[in-house]
Design an enzyme around this catalytic site. Structure first.
Site, PDB file in Angstrom:
ATOM      1  N   CYS A  13       0.869  -1.186   0.000  1.00 37.95           N
ATOM      2  CA  CYS A  13       0.000   0.000   0.000  1.00 37.95           C
ATOM      3  C   CYS A  13       0.904   1.233   0.000  1.00 37.95           C
ATOM      4  O   CYS A  13       2.078   1.136  -0.387  1.00 37.95           O
ATOM      5  CB  CYS A  13      -0.986  -0.020   1.164  1.00 37.95           C
ATOM      6  SG  CYS A  13      -0.228  -0.023   2.797  1.00 37.95           S
ATOM      7  N   ARG A  19      -3.298  -0.650   5.430  1.00 36.34           N
ATOM      8  CA  ARG A  19      -3.916  -1.725   4.640  1.00 36.34           C
ATOM      9  C   ARG A  19      -3.014  -2.937   4.448  1.00 36.34           C
ATOM     10  O   ARG A  19      -3.431  -4.078   4.718  1.00 36.34           O
ATOM     11  CB  ARG A  19      -4.368  -1.174   3.276  1.00 36.34           C
ATOM     12  CG  ARG A  19      -5.526  -0.191   3.380  1.00 36.34           C
ATOM     13  CD  ARG A  19      -5.723   0.584   2.092  1.00 36.34           C
ATOM     14  NE  ARG A  19      -4.602   1.491   1.841  1.00 36.34           N
ATOM     15  CZ  ARG A  19      -4.423   2.222   0.756  1.00 36.34           C
ATOM     16  NH1 ARG A  19      -5.313   2.135  -0.230  1.00 36.34           N
ATOM     17  NH2 ARG A  19      -3.401   3.039   0.633  1.00 36.34           N
ATOM     18  N   ASP A 128      -8.377   3.841   1.167  1.00 35.68           N
ATOM     19  CA  ASP A 128      -7.362   4.241   2.152  1.00 35.68           C
ATOM     20  C   ASP A 128      -8.070   4.777   3.394  1.00 35.68           C
ATOM     21  O   ASP A 128      -8.762   5.800   3.314  1.00 35.68           O
ATOM     22  CB  ASP A 128      -6.494   5.325   1.503  1.00 35.68           C
ATOM     23  CG  ASP A 128      -5.373   5.767   2.404  1.00 35.68           C
ATOM     24  OD1 ASP A 128      -5.375   5.417   3.606  1.00 35.68           O
ATOM     25  OD2 ASP A 128      -4.483   6.485   1.917  1.00 35.68           O
TER      26      ASP A 128
HETATM   27  P1  4NP Z   1      -1.764   2.816   4.071  1.00 33.05           P
HETATM   28  O1  4NP Z   1      -2.420   4.169   4.642  1.00 33.05           O
HETATM   29  O2  4NP Z   1      -1.237   3.155   2.685  1.00 33.05           O
HETATM   30  O3  4NP Z   1      -2.918   1.880   4.004  1.00 33.05           O
HETATM   31  O4  4NP Z   1      -0.688   2.406   5.044  1.00 33.05           O
HETATM   32  C1  4NP Z   1      -1.727   5.383   4.701  1.00 33.05           C
HETATM   33  C2  4NP Z   1      -0.807   5.589   5.699  1.00 33.05           C
HETATM   34  C3  4NP Z   1      -0.152   6.802   5.775  1.00 33.05           C
HETATM   35  C4  4NP Z   1      -0.424   7.796   4.861  1.00 33.05           C
HETATM   36  C5  4NP Z   1      -1.356   7.572   3.861  1.00 33.05           C
HETATM   37  C6  4NP Z   1      -1.998   6.367   3.777  1.00 33.05           C
HETATM   38  N1  4NP Z   1       0.219   9.042   4.972  1.00 33.05           N
HETATM   39  O5  4NP Z   1      -0.077   9.941   4.154  1.00 33.05           O
HETATM   40  O6  4NP Z   1       1.082   9.226   5.854  1.00 33.05           O
END
Ligand code: 4NP
Length: 159
Positions: A13, A19, A128
């Site tokens: 991800c 995720r 997300d």
């Molecule tokens: P992930 O979610 O891609 O599912 O781990 C996110 C975690 C952090 C960020 C964005 C999405 N961020 O912008 O820091």
């Protein structure tokens, strides 16, 4: 001569804290359930959260389903992951495009959108959940359904 056909699966991800850690945890549980011998790991297309444990909201939600992701640590996707892993499952189209930009072209066919396992060729995203406070249960349910299908395909040598 013994030739190992053990598959190596990488869940990807953006941050590797919401995720893909859940996808890794669920996939490991499915591998046990169906007795398929696989290696599962996860990574993020960004290094924003490198070294961090998964987001508490993901951790608690997964634990409610008996999936323990507490020992995981975020790390960025690297070019050599495309050599080491057989299947690279991304959560949305942005992760998919970013992953293709990291890996050599010869490995691009390893990169898939995970929900295409459930809805072939539809390119649906695992939403997300990072910037909201809900959505974690939906993420779990979507990934559970996809990982069940992946495990069965592995069991039947369709992957
Ligand atoms: P992930 O979610 O891609 O599912 O781990 C996110 C975690 C952090 C960020 C964005 C999405 N961020 O912008 O820091």
């Amino acid at each position: 001569m013994y030739i190992s056909t053990m598959k190596r699966i990488l869940m990807v991800c953006l941050g590797n804290i919401c995720r893909s850690p859940v996808a890794e945890g669920i996939m490991k549980d499915k591998a046990k359930k169906y007795k398929v011998d696989i290696v599962v790991a996860s990574a993020g297309t960004s290094g924003f959260h490198e070294g961090e444990a998964p987001d508490k909201r993901s951790t608690l939600n997964a634990l409610e389903h008996g999936v323990d992701i507490r020992s995981q640590k975020s790390r960025p996707l690297r070019k050599d992951d495309f050599e080491r892993f057989d299947l690279i499952f991304t959560m949305d189209e942005s992760n998919f495009t970013n992953a293709l930009n990291i890996g050599d072209k010869k490995h691009h066919s390893k990169v898939k959108m995970i929900l295409n396992e459930v809805h072939p060729n539809s390119n649906k995203p695992v939403p997300d959940p990072y910037f909201g406070n809900d959505g974690f249960e939906e993420v779990f349910q979507l990934l559970d359904e996809a990982c069940e299908i992946i495990a069965l395909k592995l069991k039947n040598n369709e992957y």
